[in-house]
Design a protein around this motif. Structure first.
Motif, PDB file in Angstrom:
ATOM      1  N   GLY A  29      20.403  48.817  43.799  1.00 37.07           N
ATOM      2  CA  GLY A  29      20.439  47.586  43.004  1.00 37.07           C
ATOM      3  C   GLY A  29      19.365  46.606  43.435  1.00 37.07           C
ATOM      4  N   LEU A  30      19.145  46.517  44.748  1.00 40.25           N
ATOM      5  CA  LEU A  30      18.110  45.623  45.259  1.00 40.25           C
ATOM      6  C   LEU A  30      16.727  46.098  44.828  1.00 40.25           C
ATOM      7  CD1 LEU A  30      17.164  43.284  47.009  1.00 40.25           C
ATOM      8  CD2 LEU A  30      17.358  44.779  49.016  1.00 40.25           C
ATOM      9  N   LEU A  31      16.507  47.409  44.901  1.00 45.86           N
ATOM     10  CA  LEU A  31      15.219  47.964  44.483  1.00 45.86           C
ATOM     11  C   LEU A  31      14.942  47.658  43.020  1.00 45.86           C
ATOM     12  CD1 LEU A  31      12.731  49.696  44.986  1.00 45.86           C
ATOM     13  CD2 LEU A  31      14.137  51.727  44.565  1.00 45.86           C
ATOM     14  N   ARG A  32      15.953  47.827  42.176  1.00 46.20           N
ATOM     15  CA  ARG A  32      15.753  47.544  40.745  1.00 46.20           C
ATOM     16  C   ARG A  32      15.452  46.065  40.518  1.00 46.20           C
ATOM     17  NH1 ARG A  32      16.331  49.873  35.631  1.00 46.20           N
ATOM     18  NH2 ARG A  32      15.356  48.331  34.262  1.00 46.20           N
ATOM     19  N   ALA A  33      16.127  45.197  41.254  1.00 47.00           N
ATOM     20  CA  ALA A  33      15.877  43.766  41.111  1.00 47.00           C
ATOM     21  C   ALA A  33      14.453  43.420  41.527  1.00 47.00           C
ATOM     22  CB  ALA A  33      16.885  42.979  41.955  1.00 47.00           C
ATOM     23  N   LEU A  34      13.966  44.051  42.587  1.00 55.75           N
ATOM     24  CA  LEU A  34      12.585  43.820  43.021  1.00 55.75           C
ATOM     25  C   LEU A  34      11.595  44.297  41.959  1.00 55.75           C
ATOM     26  CD1 LEU A  34      12.816  44.968  46.765  1.00 55.75           C
ATOM     27  CD2 LEU A  34      12.494  42.619  45.941  1.00 55.75           C
ATOM     28  N   GLU A  35      11.842  45.485  41.427  1.00 53.82           N
ATOM     29  CA  GLU A  35      10.946  46.028  40.402  1.00 53.82           C
ATOM     30  C   GLU A  35      10.881  45.112  39.187  1.00 53.82           C
ATOM     31  OE1 GLU A  35      11.110  50.843  40.997  1.00 53.82           O
ATOM     32  OE2 GLU A  35      12.665  49.886  39.791  1.00 53.82           O
ATOM     33  N   ASP A  36      12.038  44.643  38.744  1.00 55.01           N
ATOM     34  CA  ASP A  36      12.083  43.788  37.561  1.00 55.01           C
ATOM     35  C   ASP A  36      11.327  42.485  37.790  1.00 55.01           C
ATOM     36  OD1 ASP A  36      13.575  45.684  36.268  1.00 55.01           O
ATOM     37  OD2 ASP A  36      15.497  44.652  36.517  1.00 55.01           O
ATOM     38  N   ALA A  37      11.449  41.933  38.999  1.00 59.26           N
ATOM     39  CA  ALA A  37      10.822  40.644  39.288  1.00 59.26           C
ATOM     40  C   ALA A  37       9.321  40.762  39.530  1.00 59.26           C
ATOM     41  CB  ALA A  37      11.493  40.004  40.507  1.00 59.26           C
ATOM     42  N   LEU A  38       8.871  41.879  40.084  1.00 60.07           N
ATOM     43  CA  LEU A  38       7.463  42.018  40.474  1.00 60.07           C
ATOM     44  C   LEU A  38       6.596  42.655  39.390  1.00 60.07           C
ATOM     45  CD1 LEU A  38       7.903  43.158  44.195  1.00 60.07           C
ATOM     46  CD2 LEU A  38       7.300  40.887  43.350  1.00 60.07           C
ATOM     47  N   GLY A  57       2.239  42.355  37.839  1.00 53.58           N
ATOM     48  CA  GLY A  57       1.329  43.477  37.948  1.00 53.58           C
ATOM     49  C   GLY A  57       1.471  44.268  39.227  1.00 53.58           C
ATOM     50  N   LEU A  58       2.630  44.173  39.859  1.00 54.35           N
ATOM     51  CA  LEU A  58       2.860  44.864  41.125  1.00 54.35           C
ATOM     52  C   LEU A  58       3.824  46.030  40.942  1.00 54.35           C
ATOM     53  CD1 LEU A  58       3.276  41.723  43.399  1.00 54.35           C
ATOM     54  CD2 LEU A  58       1.324  43.280  43.388  1.00 54.35           C
ATOM     55  N   SER A  59       3.529  47.123  41.596  1.00 53.50           N
ATOM     56  CA  SER A  59       4.419  48.283  41.618  1.00 53.50           C
ATOM     57  C   SER A  59       5.103  48.350  42.977  1.00 53.50           C
ATOM     58  CB  SER A  59       3.634  49.577  41.379  1.00 53.50           C
ATOM     59  OG  SER A  59       3.023  49.567  40.106  1.00 53.50           O
ATOM     60  N   VAL A  60       6.344  48.828  42.982  1.00 53.76           N
ATOM     61  CA  VAL A  60       7.112  48.915  44.223  1.00 53.76           C
ATOM     62  C   VAL A  60       7.170  50.365  44.683  1.00 53.76           C
ATOM     63  CG1 VAL A  60       9.334  48.481  45.336  1.00 53.76           C
ATOM     64  CG2 VAL A  60       8.494  46.915  43.567  1.00 53.76           C
ATOM     65  N   LEU A  61       6.760  50.588  45.915  1.00 53.44           N
ATOM     66  CA  LEU A  61       6.839  51.905  46.532  1.00 53.44           C
ATOM     67  C   LEU A  61       7.972  51.862  47.549  1.00 53.44           C
ATOM     68  CD1 LEU A  61       5.607  54.729  46.808  1.00 53.44           C
ATOM     69  CD2 LEU A  61       4.056  53.806  48.541  1.00 53.44           C
ATOM     70  N   ALA A  62       9.048  52.609  47.291  1.00 55.57           N
ATOM     71  CA  ALA A  62      10.258  52.506  48.098  1.00 55.57           C
ATOM     72  C   ALA A  62      10.410  53.683  49.047  1.00 55.57           C
ATOM     73  CB  ALA A  62      11.488  52.402  47.200  1.00 55.57           C
ATOM     74  N   ALA A  63      11.079  53.428  50.171  1.00 53.15           N
ATOM     75  CA  ALA A  63      11.378  54.475  51.148  1.00 53.15           C
ATOM     76  C   ALA A  63      12.700  54.168  51.811  1.00 53.15           C
ATOM     77  CB  ALA A  63      10.273  54.570  52.197  1.00 53.15           C
ATOM     78  N   SER A  64      13.416  55.219  52.226  1.00 55.08           N
ATOM     79  CA  SER A  64      14.680  55.079  52.945  1.00 55.08           C
ATOM     80  C   SER A  64      14.416  55.196  54.444  1.00 55.08           C
ATOM     81  CB  SER A  64      15.675  56.165  52.520  1.00 55.08           C
ATOM     82  OG  SER A  64      16.003  56.037  51.153  1.00 55.08           O
ATOM     83  N   ILE A 112      19.389  38.192  45.345  1.00 57.02           N
ATOM     84  CA  ILE A 112      18.674  38.538  46.572  1.00 57.02           C
ATOM     85  C   ILE A 112      17.271  39.032  46.223  1.00 57.02           C
ATOM     86  CG2 ILE A 112      18.602  40.104  48.558  1.00 57.02           C
ATOM     87  CD1 ILE A 112      21.687  40.138  48.459  1.00 57.02           C
ATOM     88  N   GLY A 113      17.187  39.958  45.257  1.00 52.50           N
ATOM     89  CA  GLY A 113      15.891  40.480  44.848  1.00 52.50           C
ATOM     90  C   GLY A 113      14.985  39.410  44.283  1.00 52.50           C
ATOM     91  N   ALA A 114      15.562  38.479  43.527  1.00 54.41           N
ATOM     92  CA  ALA A 114      14.766  37.402  42.941  1.00 54.41           C
ATOM     93  C   ALA A 114      14.210  36.483  44.017  1.00 54.41           C
ATOM     94  CB  ALA A 114      15.625  36.603  41.954  1.00 54.41           C
ATOM     95  N   GLU A 115      15.021  36.180  45.035  1.00 54.18           N
ATOM     96  CA  GLU A 115      14.560  35.312  46.129  1.00 54.18           C
ATOM     97  C   GLU A 115      13.467  35.988  46.941  1.00 54.18           C
ATOM     98  OE1 GLU A 115      15.266  32.163  47.057  1.00 54.18           O
ATOM     99  OE2 GLU A 115      16.480  31.898  45.257  1.00 54.18           O
ATOM    100  N   VAL A 116      13.661  37.268  47.236  1.00 54.43           N
ATOM    101  CA  VAL A 116      12.637  38.017  47.969  1.00 54.43           C
ATOM    102  C   VAL A 116      11.333  38.025  47.180  1.00 54.43           C
ATOM    103  CG1 VAL A 116      11.957  40.307  48.781  1.00 54.43           C
ATOM    104  CG2 VAL A 116      14.262  39.467  49.237  1.00 54.43           C
ATOM    105  N   SER A 117      11.416  38.298  45.901  1.00 55.58           N
ATOM    106  CA  SER A 117      10.218  38.362  45.058  1.00 55.58           C
ATOM    107  C   SER A 117       9.536  37.009  44.960  1.00 55.58           C
ATOM    108  CB  SER A 117      10.592  38.868  43.658  1.00 55.58           C
ATOM    109  OG  SER A 117      11.170  40.152  43.724  1.00 55.58           O
ATOM    110  N   ARG A 118      10.320  35.957  44.842  1.00 52.83           N
ATOM    111  CA  ARG A 118       9.745  34.610  44.762  1.00 52.83           C
ATOM    112  C   ARG A 118       8.917  34.301  46.009  1.00 52.83           C
ATOM    113  NH1 ARG A 118      10.956  30.130  47.180  1.00 52.83           N
ATOM    114  NH2 ARG A 118      12.951  30.899  47.988  1.00 52.83           N
TER     115      ARG A 118
END
Length: 356
Positions: A94-103, A107-114, A311-317
């Motif tokens: 859910g956090l990853l999706r929120a980051l993707e939507d906000a960024l 023009g930014l892409s999110v590269l995720a890792a566990s 949380i994702g919106a605050e991180v992205s901001r």
């Protein structure tokens, strides 16, 4: 303009990819002009820019961003690394999706890792992303100390810690009041009449788990209930382990009448054990973290919800502010969770329960 997909040649060989030189030839401009257009640089008029873009579209030209980044020291890669604990977990997903939507709009892409709670894995992935010139990092750290990031931070790499605070490095962070959430959940169970309240928690030294256990203990102590160490179990890492722990607790001479599950997979394992024991309507359960379909089980699961989208919106901001040149002091945002009542946490202890 209609684009026709290029087919392999008669011999089945894959055609070579169009180059910047091919685009320049078709558009009737110089290679430098094509470079300016595809890199978004000034210096090309609107008519020329449209001609270059039309030629690139016709040739299925794909710009090599990595190569242009290497050529231009001040260029951005357009990539943000998101290092989370487990992208398969509903909270991280859910956090990853929120980051993707906000960024995405920037023009930014999110590269995720566990990271899977492995500090060495964290360091290796960070090193790889730095080598790939990631524009910034969002980090849910597995490591306990973060001095190893100081040189990159001083060099201007935006770092935003999420879910867990940085230690040994003062940089931006977005966390949740885990202590307050666990305290509220435990107090809710106490208000329903429970005195035998068990808690299942994550690894002993994970920061969020430590804070949640502390909130649980604070509520128990504030109510004047004698703490029973047998009811606090940590290092529960999977649904299966959670189910086994709950089964053992239910077999005690004086079993718990309520359970606080320290994270979502522990909640799921607890539900399985209670249902198997036929006690799903007799033993109260509150989970920390909401997850899909938690409202569809019977009874619905009462949870401490973290607002993942916020949380994702605050991180992205914060990240976008840093990428925009902000040199303000580090921000440490702490968000409040909410207690969502659905039924499982409102079950009262049966008449056979002992009072202490």
């Amino acid at each position: 303009m209609t684009t026709t997909m290029t087919q392999p040649g008669a011999d089945g060989a894959r055609p070579s990819r169009a180059t910047m030189k091919d685009v320049a030839r078709l558009a009737g401009v110089s290679i430098k002009t094509v470079s300016r257009v595809v890199n978004g640089e000034p210096g090309a008029g609107d008519a020329v820019r449209q001609r270059v873009l039309a030629a690139a579209d016709r040739l299925d030209y794909r710009h090599n961003h990595g190569a242009s980044t290497l050529r231009r020291k001040d260029a951005r890669s357009g990539i943000v690394g998101a290092l989370l604990q487990d992208v398969g977990n509903s909270f991280s997903a859910g956090l990853l999706r929120a980051l993707e939507d906000a960024l995405r709009g920037a023009g930014l892409s999110v590269l995720a890792a566990s990271l899977d709670e492995e500090p060495e894995r964290e360091r290796g992935i960070v090193a790889d992303l730095v080598a790939r010139r990631a524009d910034g990092l969002v980090l849910m750290p597995a490591s306990r100390r973060h001095e190893y990031l100081i040189s990159e931070y001083r060099a201007g790499l935006p770092l935003v810690f999420v879910d867990r605070e940085p230690h040994g490095l003062d940089c931006d962070s977005v966390t949740v009041n885990n202590h307050g959430g666990a305290l509220a959940a435990t107090a809710h169970l106490i208000a329903a009449g429970h005195r035998r309240i068990a808690m299942l928690s994550d690894l002993h030294d994970i920061e969020t788990a430590v804070q949640r256990r502390a909130g649980y203990r604070a509520a128990i102590d504030a109510a004047g209930i004698a703490f029973d160490p047998a009811l606090l179990v940590h290092s529960v890492r999977s649904e299966q382990e959670a189910a086994e722990v709950v089964t053992r607790l239910l077999a005690l001479a004086d079993p718990p009448t309520a359970i606080l599950a320290g994270r979502n997979i522990i909640t799921i394992g607890s539900v399985r054990a209670l249902r198997t024991a036929g006690l799903i309507h007799q033993v109260a359960l509150v989970g920390f973290d909401d997850f899909p379909m938690a409202d569809l089980v019977e009874p619905g699961l009462t949870v401490v919800r973290q607002d993942v989208r916020r949380i994702g919106a605050e991180v992205s901001r914060i990240l976008l502010d840093r990428l925009g040149g902000s040199i303000a002091p580090p921000q440490h945002v702490v968000l409040e969770p909410s207690l969502v009542l659905r039924g499982s946490g409102e079950i009262r202890p049966g008449p056979q329960a002992r009072t202490r």
